[in-house]
Design a protein around this motif. Structure first.
Motif, short mmCIF file in Angstrom:
data_model
loop_
_atom_site.label_atom_id
_atom_site.label_comp_id
_atom_site.label_asym_id
_atom_site.label_seq_id
_atom_site.Cartn_x
_atom_site.Cartn_y
_atom_site.Cartn_z
N ASP A 106 0.82 -1.21 0.00
CA ASP A 106 0.00 0.00 0.00
C ASP A 106 0.86 1.27 0.00
O ASP A 106 0.54 2.25 -0.68
CB ASP A 106 -0.90 -0.03 1.26
N GLU A 110 0.54 4.03 -2.86
CA GLU A 110 -0.07 5.33 -2.53
C GLU A 110 0.94 6.42 -2.15
O GLU A 110 0.61 7.60 -2.24
CB GLU A 110 -1.08 5.17 -1.39
N LEU A 271 -1.83 8.36 6.31
CA LEU A 271 -3.13 7.70 6.07
C LEU A 271 -4.14 8.06 7.15
O LEU A 271 -5.31 8.31 6.88
CB LEU A 271 -2.96 6.17 6.08
N GLN A 296 -7.81 6.76 -0.37
CA GLN A 296 -6.80 6.50 0.66
C GLN A 296 -7.43 6.30 2.04
O GLN A 296 -6.85 5.63 2.90
CB GLN A 296 -5.75 7.63 0.66
N CYS A 299 -8.07 2.71 2.01
CA CYS A 299 -6.81 1.98 2.26
C CYS A 299 -6.56 1.88 3.76
O CYS A 299 -6.22 0.81 4.28
CB CYS A 299 -5.62 2.69 1.63
#
Ligand code: GSH
Length: 321
Positions: A106, A110, A271, A296, A299
């Protein structure tokens, strides 16, 4: 048709995207490593009429053998694991390692992608190189003159999207430091047949590969990679096709420790901040701002659930708050 193994005569997957798309080559590397038969259709999905109805309009698009068209490389990789068994799984067996592989995947998808965008549209030399590459892959019907004419509008579009894709120019030092951190982490560990979690690749290796293939091709970050991390540079080129690798999961080495540290200091706080709205935060001593991204937030939600499901002593050992 490209075949890298699989049952003779089995219905192939069809992968649509361009070589310059990190998520596309990530997924193609997964199909190859898993030895699944597939066809590779090199087209810019957003400019390809037969896929105009697919939502979201993102690259890659994967057509499954039953005809279903899917986007988003991360859930697709998980789905391939469910459909095709654990033999050539990209998910390490131990729960701790499995979580870390998904976390690093991830972070590559990202965060490292911001570094890519920063370099790619940071100088005119890089931007024009990338636009020429993408437009050459995009369509088969452009004359040399039309191809040349397509470059400036593409450059302008992409430079204009910097803020919107969460890549503000003032964050350049943070992105460049992040890129060096990833290179230094990998250089400590990777080699021919050596990956983050042993002698076989994981979702984390393939996600890093996807971003680094582009970073290792665009002029400015390519020069940085070659000078600073020559073994990683060679590893990235090999990772495009790992169909011949037959390895084992092993105790992860210093690269995973360094990437986890980066996740603790940069990716996880970022995040978390994004879940609450627009991001305005200090990461590794540098201010970072971007608008709220719904994707996001998803995520974070997924990773936070996986994190919460770990045994308490495993979870505590990972050190995410
Ligand atoms: N989370 C998605 C991200 C896919 C993505 O962002 N693809 C880019 C190309 S690398 C894209 O299609 N961007 C839209 C555009 O260029 O118009 C995945 O893992 O597949």
């Amino acid at each position: 048709m490209t075949r890298t193994g699989g049952e003779p005569g089995a219905s192939p997957y069809v992968l649509y995207g361009v070589e310059a798309s990190p998520y596309t080559v990530k997924l193609r590397a997964a199909l190859r490593y898993r030895r699944l038969p597939y066809r590779w259709v090199c087209r810019f999905v957003q400019m390809y009429e037969p896929l105009a109805h697919v939502r979201p309009q993102l690259m890659p698009v994967l057509q499954f053998p039953d005809g279903e068209l899917r986007t988003d490389s991360t859930p697709i990789l998980e789905e391939l694991d469910e459909r095709h068994g654990s033999d050539r799984s990209l998910l390490p067996e131990r729960p701790r390692d499995r979580f870390l592989a998904r976390l690093i995947e991830d972070m590559a998808d990202e965060w490292l992608t911001k570094c890519l965008y920063h370099y790619r549209f940071g100088t005119m030399e890089d931007a024009e190189f990338a636009a020429r590459w993408v437009m050459d892959d995009a369509r088969g019907d452009l004359s040399a003159a039309d191809h040349a004419a397509s470059v400036p509008p593409f450059v302008e579009r992409q430079i204009g999207r910097k803020e919107q894709v969460g890549c503000p120019p003032e964050a350049a030092p943070l992105f460049e430091a992040s890129y060096l951190r990833v290179l230094d982490a990998l250089e400590s560990t990777v080699a021919n047949g050596r990956f983050l979690f042993g002698t076989r690749p994981s979702v984390a290796d393939l996600a890093l590969f996807g971003q680094l293939k582009t970073l290792g091709t665009d002029p400015t970050p390519m020069a940085v990679m070659r000078a600073r991390a020559p073994r990683t540079d060679a590893w990235v080129r090999r990772a495009d096709d790992l169909s011949g690798v037959d390895g084992e999961w092993e105790e992860p080495g210093p690269a995973v420790a360094a990437l986890l540290e980066m996740a603790q200091e940069i990716y996880w706080p970022f995040l978390k901040a994004n879940t609450a709205g627009d991001v305005d935060i200090v990461l590794a001593g540098r201010r970072f701002r971007q608008p709220h991204f719904r994707y996001q937030a998803k995520c974070y939600d997924r990773l936070a659930k996986l994190h919460a499901a770990l045994e308490p002593e495993v979870r505590e050992g990972i050190g995410l708050e």
